[in-house]
Design a protein around this motif. Structure first.
Motif, PDB file in Angstrom:
ATOM      1  N   GLY A 155       0.670  -1.196   0.059  1.00 39.07           N
ATOM      2  CA  GLY A 155      -0.194   0.050   0.102  1.00 39.07           C
ATOM      3  C   GLY A 155       0.852   1.205  -0.066  1.00 39.07           C
ATOM      4  N   SER A 156       0.521   2.270   0.121  1.00 39.46           N
ATOM      5  CA  SER A 156       1.183   3.716   0.191  1.00 39.46           C
ATOM      6  C   SER A 156       1.245   4.290   1.367  1.00 39.46           C
ATOM      7  N   LEU A 157       2.246   4.895   1.660  1.00 31.14           N
ATOM      8  CA  LEU A 157       2.286   5.735   2.952  1.00 31.14           C
ATOM      9  C   LEU A 157       3.010   7.009   2.306  1.00 31.14           C
ATOM     10  N   PRO A 158       2.788   8.117   3.348  1.00 31.01           N
ATOM     11  CA  PRO A 158       3.344   9.555   3.045  1.00 31.01           C
ATOM     12  C   PRO A 158       4.981   9.501   2.549  1.00 31.01           C
ATOM     13  N   GLY A 159       5.230  10.271   1.483  1.00 32.79           N
ATOM     14  CA  GLY A 159       6.849  10.111   0.994  1.00 32.79           C
ATOM     15  C   GLY A 159       7.726  10.541   2.251  1.00 32.79           C
ATOM     16  N   SER A 160       7.215  11.308   3.288  1.00 31.89           N
ATOM     17  CA  SER A 160       8.283  11.389   4.108  1.00 31.89           C
ATOM     18  C   SER A 160       8.705  10.066   5.063  1.00 31.89           C
ATOM     19  N   VAL A 161       8.112   9.057   4.933  1.00 32.42           N
ATOM     20  CA  VAL A 161       8.572   7.813   5.390  1.00 32.42           C
ATOM     21  C   VAL A 161       9.752   6.960   4.965  1.00 32.42           C
ATOM     22  N   HIS A 162      10.599   6.855   5.472  1.00 36.83           N
ATOM     23  CA  HIS A 162      11.832   6.301   5.123  1.00 36.83           C
ATOM     24  C   HIS A 162      11.507   4.677   4.605  1.00 36.83           C
ATOM     25  N   ASP A 163      12.340   4.062   3.720  1.00 39.57           N
ATOM     26  CA  ASP A 163      11.963   2.943   3.106  1.00 39.57           C
ATOM     27  C   ASP A 163      12.147   1.605   4.287  1.00 39.57           C
ATOM     28  N   LEU A 164      13.217   1.984   4.987  1.00 37.19           N
ATOM     29  CA  LEU A 164      13.260   0.742   5.979  1.00 37.19           C
ATOM     30  C   LEU A 164      12.102   0.847   6.963  1.00 37.19           C
ATOM     31  N   THR A 165      11.516   1.840   7.117  1.00 37.26           N
ATOM     32  CA  THR A 165      10.322   2.243   8.075  1.00 37.26           C
ATOM     33  C   THR A 165       9.039   1.423   7.445  1.00 37.26           C
ATOM     34  N   ALA A 166       8.986   1.960   6.228  1.00 39.51           N
ATOM     35  CA  ALA A 166       7.755   1.158   5.500  1.00 39.51           C
ATOM     36  C   ALA A 166       7.795  -0.098   5.247  1.00 39.51           C
ATOM     37  N   ALA A 167       9.069  -0.783   4.975  1.00 40.36           N
ATOM     38  CA  ALA A 167       9.012  -2.150   5.027  1.00 40.36           C
ATOM     39  C   ALA A 167       8.969  -2.899   6.279  1.00 40.36           C
ATOM     40  N   ARG A 168       8.949  -1.969   7.614  1.00 41.34           N
ATOM     41  CA  ARG A 168       8.867  -2.724   8.742  1.00 41.34           C
ATOM     42  C   ARG A 168       7.167  -2.612   8.840  1.00 41.34           C
ATOM     43  N   ILE A 169       6.763  -1.469   8.503  1.00 38.12           N
ATOM     44  CA  ILE A 169       5.286  -1.437   8.899  1.00 38.12           C
ATOM     45  C   ILE A 169       4.411  -2.192   7.979  1.00 38.12           C
ATOM     46  N   TRP A 170       4.959  -2.592   6.871  1.00 39.15           N
ATOM     47  CA  TRP A 170       4.077  -3.602   6.052  1.00 39.15           C
ATOM     48  C   TRP A 170       4.509  -5.031   6.543  1.00 39.15           C
ATOM     49  N   GLY A 171       5.413  -5.215   7.167  1.00 38.77           N
ATOM     50  CA  GLY A 171       5.675  -6.450   7.691  1.00 38.77           C
ATOM     51  C   GLY A 171       6.662  -7.148   6.902  1.00 38.77           C
ATOM     52  N   ILE A 172       7.345  -6.328   5.756  1.00 33.64           N
ATOM     53  CA  ILE A 172       8.187  -7.240   4.640  1.00 33.64           C
ATOM     54  C   ILE A 172       9.209  -7.999   5.309  1.00 33.64           C
ATOM     55  N   ILE A 173       9.980  -7.266   6.254  1.00 32.46           N
ATOM     56  CA  ILE A 173      11.359  -7.793   6.631  1.00 32.46           C
ATOM     57  C   ILE A 173      11.043  -9.118   7.389  1.00 32.46           C
ATOM     58  N   ARG A 174       9.972  -9.193   8.290  1.00 37.08           N
ATOM     59  CA  ARG A 174       9.550 -10.465   8.994  1.00 37.08           C
ATOM     60  C   ARG A 174       9.152 -11.439   8.094  1.00 37.08           C
ATOM     61  N   ARG A 175       8.316 -11.256   7.175  1.00 38.32           N
ATOM     62  CA  ARG A 175       7.953 -12.357   6.008  1.00 38.32           C
ATOM     63  C   ARG A 175       8.905 -12.677   5.321  1.00 38.32           C
ATOM     64  N   LEU A 176      10.024 -11.965   4.722  1.00 35.38           N
ATOM     65  CA  LEU A 176      11.046 -12.334   4.093  1.00 35.38           C
ATOM     66  C   LEU A 176      12.042 -13.499   5.121  1.00 35.38           C
ATOM     67  N   GLU A 177      12.292 -13.057   6.002  1.00 35.48           N
ATOM     68  CA  GLU A 177      12.866 -13.781   7.217  1.00 35.48           C
ATOM     69  C   GLU A 177      12.089 -15.177   7.338  1.00 35.48           C
TER      70      GLU A 177
END
Length: 254
Positions: free
Chosen positions: A147-169
């Motif tokens: 989904g989308s988040l405001p442009g001020s959100v850092h990529d790493l923060t966005a990845a954690r918000i969407w649970g990407i890091i956890r699911r990749l692991e």
């Protein structure tokens, strides 16, 4: 108003697919007669998304009102977005395909905002926009979009918000990403930082870039759909819109 014939750089396969989605939806809701049939509605939607023409322009071209064109596009985008794979489904697809790695990258979808809208301003890109995360195959095929988040959100923060890091692991997939994801964990491989790096680190960074580069073209592929070059709609729709386009692009490339 003047009218002219124009070409749309998409295959008939994509048009047929979208027309089928719309036709089944109309049947399921018992839709009454409409000004455009499913094929014509599908073509209108593809023109708007691929060429970025305004609702007024496509409405005039198809002989309908601007409000009708708006409803047709919003309906089709919602139907396509619901067909977008979840992150878990995308990672299972990657594992079945036997990919050695996947590529994680963030992109900014420019939006029409003023300087006062600070949450949407990306310091990295020096532009207002919406942050979207993309997981791609090594060859640049988009597998999943967030989904989308405001442009001020850092990529790493966005990845954690969407649970990407956890699911990749959890999936056990090696992931290549740029320096914005430093600190994402052992499964996410990023380039070395610093100016005076030893030769070994420079060589590693070079190899990393060569592997990651083709995967990062997923962003460029999605932005061939000109509607993503500058959104003038509600910012909350950016994520739904890019999910719909990802579904269409998969059909177009398949």
């Amino acid at each position: 108003m003047l009218f002219y014939r124009a070409a749309l750089p998409l295959s008939r396969r994509t048009l047929t697919y979208l027309a089928g989605v719309i036709r089944r939806h109309r049947t399921s809701i018992g839709s009454t007669w409409r000004r455009l049939n499913p094929g014509q509605q599908a073509l209108l939607v593809l023109v708007h998304l691929r060429k970025g023409e305004t609702f007024a322009e496509v409405a005039a071209g198809f002989g309908v009102g601007a409000a009708t064109a708006w409803r047709y596009v919003h309906e089709a985008v919602a139907l396509l977005a619901r067909r977008s794979p979840t992150l878990d489904q995308a990672l299972r697809t990657a594992k079945r395909a036997g990919y050695a790695f996947v590529v994680l990258d963030g992109t900014l979808i420019p939006i029409d905002r003023v300087a006062a809208d600070r949450p949407y301003y990306s310091g990295k890109h020096h532009h207002h926009g919406m942050n979207v995360q993309i997981v791609a195959a090594p060859d640049g095929t988009p597998l999943w979009t967030s989904g989308s988040l405001p442009g001020s959100v850092h990529d790493l923060t966005a990845a954690r918000i969407w649970g990407i890091i956890r699911r990749l692991e959890s999936a056990g997939l090696i992931t290549l990403a740029d320096k914005a994801y430093i600190g994402a964990g052992p499964r996410v491989l990023v380039p070395y930082k610093g100016r005076k790096k030893p030769a070994s680190q420079k060589a590693a960074n070079s190899a990393h870039a060569k592997l990651r580069g083709p995967g990062e073209r997923a962003n460029a592929v999605l932005k061939t759909w000109r509607i993503l070059r500058k959104l003038r709609c509600c910012t909350l729709r950016a994520g739904q819109l890019i999910k719909a386009i990802c579904v269409l692009q998969t059909r177009e490339s398949g």
